[in-house]
Design a protein around this motif. Structure first.
Motif, PDB file in Angstrom:
ATOM      1  N   THR A   1       0.841  -1.192   0.000  1.00  0.00           N
ATOM      2  CA  THR A   1       0.000   0.000   0.000  1.00  0.00           C
ATOM      3  C   THR A   1       0.880   1.247   0.000  1.00  0.00           C
ATOM      4  O   THR A   1       2.091   1.149  -0.129  1.00  0.00           O
ATOM      5  CB  THR A   1      -0.962  -0.011   1.206  1.00  0.00           C
ATOM      6  N   TYR A   2       0.274   2.425   0.112  1.00  0.00           N
ATOM      7  CA  TYR A   2       1.092   3.629   0.135  1.00  0.00           C
ATOM      8  C   TYR A   2       1.396   4.058   1.559  1.00  0.00           C
ATOM      9  O   TYR A   2       0.724   3.665   2.509  1.00  0.00           O
ATOM     10  CB  TYR A   2       0.479   4.775  -0.675  1.00  0.00           C
ATOM     11  N   GLU A   3       2.428   4.885   1.669  1.00  0.00           N
ATOM     12  CA  GLU A   3       3.003   5.251   2.957  1.00  0.00           C
ATOM     13  C   GLU A   3       2.008   5.790   3.971  1.00  0.00           C
ATOM     14  O   GLU A   3       1.973   5.355   5.116  1.00  0.00           O
ATOM     15  CB  GLU A   3       4.103   6.295   2.732  1.00  0.00           C
ATOM     16  N   SER A   4       1.187   6.764   3.540  1.00  0.00           N
ATOM     17  CA  SER A   4       0.341   7.415   4.536  1.00  0.00           C
ATOM     18  C   SER A   4      -0.755   6.470   5.037  1.00  0.00           C
ATOM     19  O   SER A   4      -1.398   6.729   6.040  1.00  0.00           O
ATOM     20  CB  SER A   4      -0.251   8.720   3.997  1.00  0.00           C
ATOM     21  N   PHE A   5      -0.958   5.352   4.346  1.00  0.00           N
ATOM     22  CA  PHE A   5      -1.940   4.382   4.819  1.00  0.00           C
ATOM     23  C   PHE A   5      -1.412   3.627   6.035  1.00  0.00           C
ATOM     24  O   PHE A   5      -2.143   3.384   6.996  1.00  0.00           O
ATOM     25  CB  PHE A   5      -2.285   3.387   3.692  1.00  0.00           C
ATOM     26  N   THR A   6      -0.135   3.274   5.995  1.00  0.00           N
ATOM     27  CA  THR A   6       0.416   2.470   7.092  1.00  0.00           C
ATOM     28  C   THR A   6       1.034   3.307   8.206  1.00  0.00           C
ATOM     29  O   THR A   6       1.451   2.778   9.221  1.00  0.00           O
ATOM     30  CB  THR A   6       1.515   1.517   6.584  1.00  0.00           C
ATOM     31  N   ALA A   7       1.127   4.642   7.992  1.00  0.00           N
ATOM     32  CA  ALA A   7       1.721   5.494   9.021  1.00  0.00           C
ATOM     33  C   ALA A   7       0.954   5.356  10.339  1.00  0.00           C
ATOM     34  O   ALA A   7      -0.197   4.909  10.346  1.00  0.00           O
ATOM     35  CB  ALA A   7       1.706   6.938   8.547  1.00  0.00           C
TER      36      ALA A   7
END
Lengths: 332, 541
Positions: free
Chosen positions: A30-36
């Protein structure tokens, strides 16, 4: 010595038989801001792990485009079971790779304009919008036409469609409103463009630093400032012609087609446990059933009078020509 | 008499370093070409009239940026070398390494905090201009940002070169009662001129590959570099063949420019005798002293201004909370470790190339330079114009068939950054090594000292300080890297710049400002440490 030997053997056996006892695993790209820490990732992981009794592993890259590239780079040997975070402008390309498998039967989604796709399932959506600073701009444009033809003193920061998703969004937005007249519209809009940044972050950074009173972002951007910063200073302008839609989707890879957890996750994704987390962590609208009502801040947001969206096939077929057209006008 | 034997181990070391670099770049190209060979149409289609405009602009902005960075740097470096006891000199030099570690977007925002439409100086500029300040978008913005990055770099490299001037020359100049002007012409200029092509070439390469700065401050796609095209080819279009074609074009163009720059240079006639005089300097008359002081202060203010803006913005963040976050701590540690390892590898590579080049020069006596000598000289520097995204993507494609791409991510990050930083380190180390070799070569040949023994006993004392400078630069550069990590980064390898960008990308501007401050501090601390290490024995030389 003998005890030591026994324990060594026991340890070896335990190690060898370890993987068989380990929990099943689901790998999601997924993209970064999703897993932050502040993103939906941590909640989603906890909820789904509780439900499936498995391990969820996230692998994150910068954004949706990087996500598709990562999968292309890895090819059929990808470790991803699920790719989460592409948008409809990328799905035609993604399908063409042959690396995605049909999702089976996931139907419980609601996005503007309806949804029917056998490979990708939406998990949230939002609209591109011109966000403005109420302290700097008293009379925001009421339509795309007003923006295009307005005073050149009211600057806007936009993103480059060659490198950024919102940049491509604006390009498609103008195209869907102006059609063949898009180059003329860009020629006028150009005088108001302060600068064209490579990505959303740079543009939004310039905007919040006060360099320009307007920026291309999302209708949901003001919700962040209202909820997290308790300020109504930044608002989205509502355009008569309507707003361009962005739908974010997830798909099962050919690797994931062999993992029964992938299918389970897709169903989970459209359910309330996942969807409840979306609005205030991803700052987008939920695409499935929620249990909790939306934060009242979301009621204050601009509601598009009309939803604009090209089909993935049209975008895939024309993107290059349209970007070149944009470039010809903007680089003069 | 040829001083260096043909089978000099130094040449071997250089060949090994070159081979490693060639493997890294060649492997990446191979990976991309295998993938893209099926469809070469994109590569051909790239050569259109728009590309011509892009090339023109790329070269134009890079040439101007180089001129504006390197020209003033010559004089700032000279001023700094004339005043070894200038107040705060050491701190200024340490500060000069920090811009390299700042991600381009942080630097751009900091520069705009001063000169932007809403910057500190906007009111002043408006008052002078009589109308609203339009900001520095366009060529001027690009130039200001590039000078901010490169003036400090060029200054430090020139200073490193000036410090190789044998103290006997100064003593002689002093005895002859030489004024500032003849001393510059006869003593400093030849040394600076020898360093000039290398430094200018390095700055030019950095500017030609500039990406975020050019797009953000350029004001629109009229200001676009080739690098944008390469990025676009790999990102949106996924057209490896085109990415390779554009990269080769970029290398070709740089090659021509660097070749032209080489004509500006000169060979220094080094001093073969051992220095016997203690370090001393010409007395500087009052007019010149004040002129030098003004120059140093102006340059420092120009560099410190945006950094002060970074600090001011960073202090507005909730630093206590940030420092307490496990993610931030982990990223700081990861960044520091990766940067340290990259710098170490980088310095080793540069040293190998430097000694090999010197040995080849000694070996050749006269006649044209061999290909190998060229390769160890400017050749290796060209890695700088191969975008990290190209190297990363190429290796990704190669390795996916072999093994776990995730597991090798940290190795890739370290290696690519080390190679990328190598041209910087090379510039810092070479003048000192060449000067030392000029003095010690005969002695070593007579005593039969070579290999590691020579490195430890003979070269180390004079190389210690330049190696520390090289280390500091390489570390700063790796610390700020975003190219490789963006491609290979996963949740297990997160660096500070990566985290910074992630925060910026999700509205957390304050956090990002705090992280930029943290990144700057980490860089400063590492540079400080490198300087300390270098100082120890440097005084004896």
């Amino acid at each position: 010595m003998r005890t030591f030997l026994y324990s060594l053997i026991a340890a070896t056996v335990a190690t060898l038989s370890g993987p068989a006892l380990a929990k099943d695993k689901l790998t999601i790209y997924t993209y970064e801001s999703f897993t932050a820490d502040w993103g939906p990732g941590p909640v989603v992981k906890k909820e789904f792990e509780a439900e499936c009794g498995c391990d969820v592993a996230f692998v994150s890259v910068a954004d949706g485009v990087a996500l598709l590239n990562r999968v292309k780079l890895e090819g059929a040997s990808t470790k991803a079971d699920i790719v989460l975070g592409l948008d409809t402008n990328l799905t035609a390309d993604a399908k063409a790779t042959g690396l995605f498998a049909p999702h089976g039967a996931v139907s419980d989604v609601t996005v503007p304009g309806g949804w029917s796709d056998d490979t990708f399932v939406p998990f949230d959506y939002g609209y591109f919008a011109v966000v403005y600073d109420t302290e700097k701009l008293k009379m925001p444009p009421k339509s795309l036409k007003e923006l295009v033809e307005g005073s050149a003193d009211d600057k806007i920061v936009i993103q480059d469609p060659r490198t950024s998703t919102p940049g491509l969004g604006l390009l498609l937005w103008v195209k869907s409103v102006y059609g063949d007249k898009a180059p003329e519209a860009w020629a006028k809009l150009k005088t108001k463009v302060l600068t064209v940044t490579p990505g959303w972050s740079e543009a939004y950074g310039l905007f919040t630093k006060g360099e320009a009173p307007m920026v291309l972002s999302y209708t949901t951007s003001p919700a962040y400032h209202m909820v997290a910063e308790n300020t109504e200073r930044y608002q989205a302008a509502s355009f008569e012609e309507g707003e361009y839609l962005q739908i974010e989707v997830a798909g099962i890879t050919t690797t994931g087609a062999k993992n029964p957890l992938a299918q389970k996750f897709m169903t989970f994704m459209t359910g309330p446990k996942f969807q409840d987390a979306i609005p205030e962590t991803n700052w987008m609208f939920p695409a499935g059933k929620t249990d909790k009502p939306l934060n009242p801040a979301f009621d204050k947001l601009v509601k598009p009078t009309k939803t604009l969206l090209f089909s993935p096939e049209v975008v895939a077929a024309n993107r290059k020509a349209w970007v070149d057209e944009w470039l010809a006008v903007m680089s003069k | 008499m040829a001083l260096a034997h043909p089978t000099d181990p130094r040449v071997g070391a250089g060949i090994m370093a070159l081979a490693a670099i060639a493997l890294l770049i060649g492997g990446a190209f191979a990976g991309l070409l295998v993938e893209g060979a099926g469809d070469l149409s994109g590569a051909w289609a790239a050569f259109d009239p728009y590309l011509l405009r892009v090339v023109r602009f790329t070269l134009w902005q890079a040439a101007l940026s180089t001129l504006l960075s390197v020209g003033p740097a010559l004089f700032v470096a000279r001023a700094l070398s004339r005043h070894p006891h200038f107040p705060g000199r050491a701190f200024i030099l340490q500060l000069f390494a920090v811009p390299l570690a700042l991600p381009a977007i942080v630097a751009a925002l900091s520069i705009l905090a001063l000169y932007g439409r809403a910057g500190y100086f906007a009111g002043l500029f408006s008052a002078i201009g009589g109308q609203g300040w339009p900001g520095i978008y366009g060529l001027s913005g690009i130039l200001v940002a590039h000078v901010f990055f490169n003036l400090p770099l060029a200054t430090r490299l020139f200073l490193e070169a000036l410090q190789t001037i044998p103290s006997d020359q100064w003593r002689l100049a002093s005895q002859l009662g030489m004024g500032a002007r003849p001393a510059f012409r006869l003593i400093e200029w030849p040394t600076l001129r020898a360093a000039l092509p290398g430094v200018a070439g390095l700055v030019f390469m950095l500017c030609i590959t500039s990406f975020t700065i050019v797009l953000t401050l350029g004001g629109g796609p009229a200001a676009t570099t080739l690098e944008v095209g390469i990025y676009q080819a790999l990102r949106f279009d996924f057209d490896p063949a085109r990415a390779v074609a554009l990269t080769l074009l970029q290398i070709g163009l740089t090659f021509i420019v660097v070749l032209a720059l080489a004509r500006l240079g000169a060979n220094v006639t080094g001093d073969a005798s051992l220095p016997v005089a203690p370090r001393r300097y010409l007395s500087v008359d009052r007019t010149e002293a004040s002129l030098n002081a003004t120059l140093i202060v102006l340059a420092s203010l120009f560099v410190a201004g945006p950094m002060a803006a970074t600090v001011a913005a960073g202090l507005g963040a909730d630093l206590g909370r940030l420092a307490g976050e496990a993610t931030v701590r982990q990223a700081t540690l990861t960044s520091a470790v990766l940067a340290f390892l990259s710098a170490l590898l980088s310095v080793m590579l540069s040293l190998a190339l430097t000694v090999a080049r010197r040995a080849l020069v000694l070996n050749r006596r006269s006649g044209p330079r061999t290909l190998l000598e060229h390769a160890t000289d400017t050749g290796a520097g060209f890695v700088l114009v191969v975008p990290p995204i190209v190297i990363g993507a190429g290796w990704f494609l190669l390795l996916r068939h072999v093994g776990d791409v995730f597991a090798i991510a940290p190795i890739m990050v370290v290696t690519v950054n080390a190679v990328m930083a190598m041209p910087f380190a090379l510039r810092a180390v070479r003048p000192a090594y060449d000067a030392a070799s000029e003095r010690h070569e005969r002695l070593c040949a007579q005593l039969g000292i070579s290999g590691l023994a020579r490195l430890r006993l003979v070269d180390w004392p004079s190389l210690r300080r330049p190696l520390a400078t090289a280390f500091a630069f390489a570390m700063a550069l790796s610390l700020g890297d975003l190219g490789v990590i963006a491609l290979f980064g996963s949740d297990s390898v997160q660096t500070l710049p990566y985290l910074l960008l992630a925060r910026m990308g999700s509205y957390r501007t304050q956090d990002a400002a705090g992280l930029a401050l943290l990144l700057g501090l980490v860089c400063l601390a590492l540079v400080l440490a490198a300087d300390r290490l270098g100082k120890g024995m440097a005084r004896d030389v």
